[in-house]
Design an enzyme around this catalytic site. Structure first.
Site, PDB file in Angstrom:
ATOM      1  N   GLU A 181       0.822  -1.211   0.000  1.00  0.00           N
ATOM      2  CA  GLU A 181       0.000   0.000   0.000  1.00  0.00           C
ATOM      3  C   GLU A 181       0.859   1.265   0.000  1.00  0.00           C
ATOM      4  O   GLU A 181       1.168   1.822   1.050  1.00  0.00           O
ATOM      5  CB  GLU A 181      -0.946   0.020   1.219  1.00  0.00           C
ATOM      6  CG  GLU A 181      -1.865   1.243   1.219  1.00  0.00           C
ATOM      7  CD  GLU A 181      -2.762   1.368   2.439  1.00  0.00           C
ATOM      8  OE1 GLU A 181      -3.625   2.253   2.437  1.00  0.00           O
ATOM      9  OE2 GLU A 181      -2.592   0.590   3.400  1.00  0.00           O
ATOM     10  N   LYS A 218      -2.765  -2.026  -2.913  1.00  0.00           N
ATOM     11  CA  LYS A 218      -3.791  -1.125  -2.375  1.00  0.00           C
ATOM     12  C   LYS A 218      -3.372   0.292  -2.740  1.00  0.00           C
ATOM     13  O   LYS A 218      -2.356   0.802  -2.256  1.00  0.00           O
ATOM     14  CB  LYS A 218      -3.935  -1.295  -0.855  1.00  0.00           C
ATOM     15  CG  LYS A 218      -5.030  -0.386  -0.272  1.00  0.00           C
ATOM     16  CD  LYS A 218      -5.420  -0.781   1.151  1.00  0.00           C
ATOM     17  CE  LYS A 218      -6.443   0.189   1.716  1.00  0.00           C
ATOM     18  NZ  LYS A 218      -7.015  -0.244   3.004  1.00  0.00           N
TER      19      LYS A 218
END
Length: 300
Positions: A181, A218
């Site tokens: 992420e 992400k």
């Protein structure tokens, strides 16, 4: 090395089932804010343990709600404290999978370093291997770790992606699937330029990933629709999920619906409108509506 069992039911769920990821992983720093939004103020607890008891009650209420199930939700991201607790007499991860058909994922980062070169790297994780062993023993399927990109600084963005993939190697070796992420701040004055640099860096790392290794990504909802399509279609990217990043649920859903194949991994946007003061019926109706709207935006 132990690699993820690609025939596992959890892996198959990610590959074949429509749905999204519920991010229930606010930790130490963000917990008071999450509780405030839920209608519980700071005078309700006198120490960290009591605070985490309250947040676990909130999360348990969400997870045990009839509307929170594997028909629309692929996975739930947990904070370490939640993984170590129980819901209705079962360890949280087991409850999620056994009772709800939802894949359990663990947030493993320890927060962010101070900003340098327009980015915030992850703090060191000296206990990572121990944590991964515990996660594996508790039937956790994957992990999540977050960095933040604020400016389009090529050296800073390269450092973020290099660090993410380096830690991902350790996670893959432990038999778990990492969610990488590298969040681009939605308020960045250089958001599109930062996204272009990020895309290039991620593509380079994916190109060096051996066949039997899988990651999830992400990412912040991009300025350009379908900007990450190549990652959605990449054979070693199990799923591309989007964070809400400070957008309201409606804003995030609108942006998400324009990015085909990308699914939500919303935190605050998922729980928006839920309060401790609601009756069970009010709470479940609100959660059901929220889940349905995010699910609809995720299946475009």
């Amino acid at each position: 090395m132990h690699f993820i069992n690609v025939t596992s039911e959890e892996f198959e769920k990610f590959k074949t089932t429509p749905g999204f990821v519920a991010a229930l992983d606010q930790s130490g720093g963000s917990t008071p804010k999450a509780l405030h939004l839920y209608g519980i103020e700071k005078d309700a607890w006198s120490n960290e343990e009591e605070m985490f008891d309250l947040v676990h009650q909130m999360r348990s209420r969400i997870i045990t709600s009839p509307s929170f199930n594997g028909n629309r939700i692929l996975a739930a991201i947990l904070f370490e404290n939640t993984m170590d607790r129980e819901i209705e007499g079962q360890p949280t991860a087991d409850y999620l999978w056994n009772e709800k058909g939802i894949v359990p994922i663990l947030k493993v980062d320890k927060g962010l370093e101070a900003e340098a070169q327009g980015v915030q790297l992850m703090k060191p994780m000296p206990q990572l291997k121990e944590l991964l062993e515990r996660a594996k023993a508790k039937n956790i399927f994957g992990t999540k770790m977050r960095s933040v990109i604020k400016l389009a600084d090529p050296a800073g963005i390269k450092a973020v992606v290099d660090q993410q993939f380096e830690v991902a190697e350790t996670i893959i070796a432990a038999g778990l699937v990492p969610i990488i992420e590298p969040e681009v701040d939605i308020h960045s004055p250089e958001k599109p330029q930062a996204e272009a640099l990020l895309k290039e860096c991620i593509a380079s790392h994916l190109g060096h990933l051996p066949d039997h290794k899988y990651v999830m990504l992400k990412l912040t909802l991009p300025d350009e629709d379908n900007f990450y399509r190549a990652f959605v279609e990449h054979p070693q990217v199990l799923k591309v999920v989007a964070l809400s990043g400070g957008y309201t649920r409606d804003e995030a859903n609108k942006l998400l619906s324009r990015n085909n194949g990308v699914v939500a991994s919303f935190s605050r946007a998922l729980t928006e409108g839920l309060t401790a003061q609601q009756t069970e019926e009010e709470f479940d109706t609100m959660l059901d509506r929220s889940i349905q709207s995010i699910y609809d935006a995720s299946i475009t």
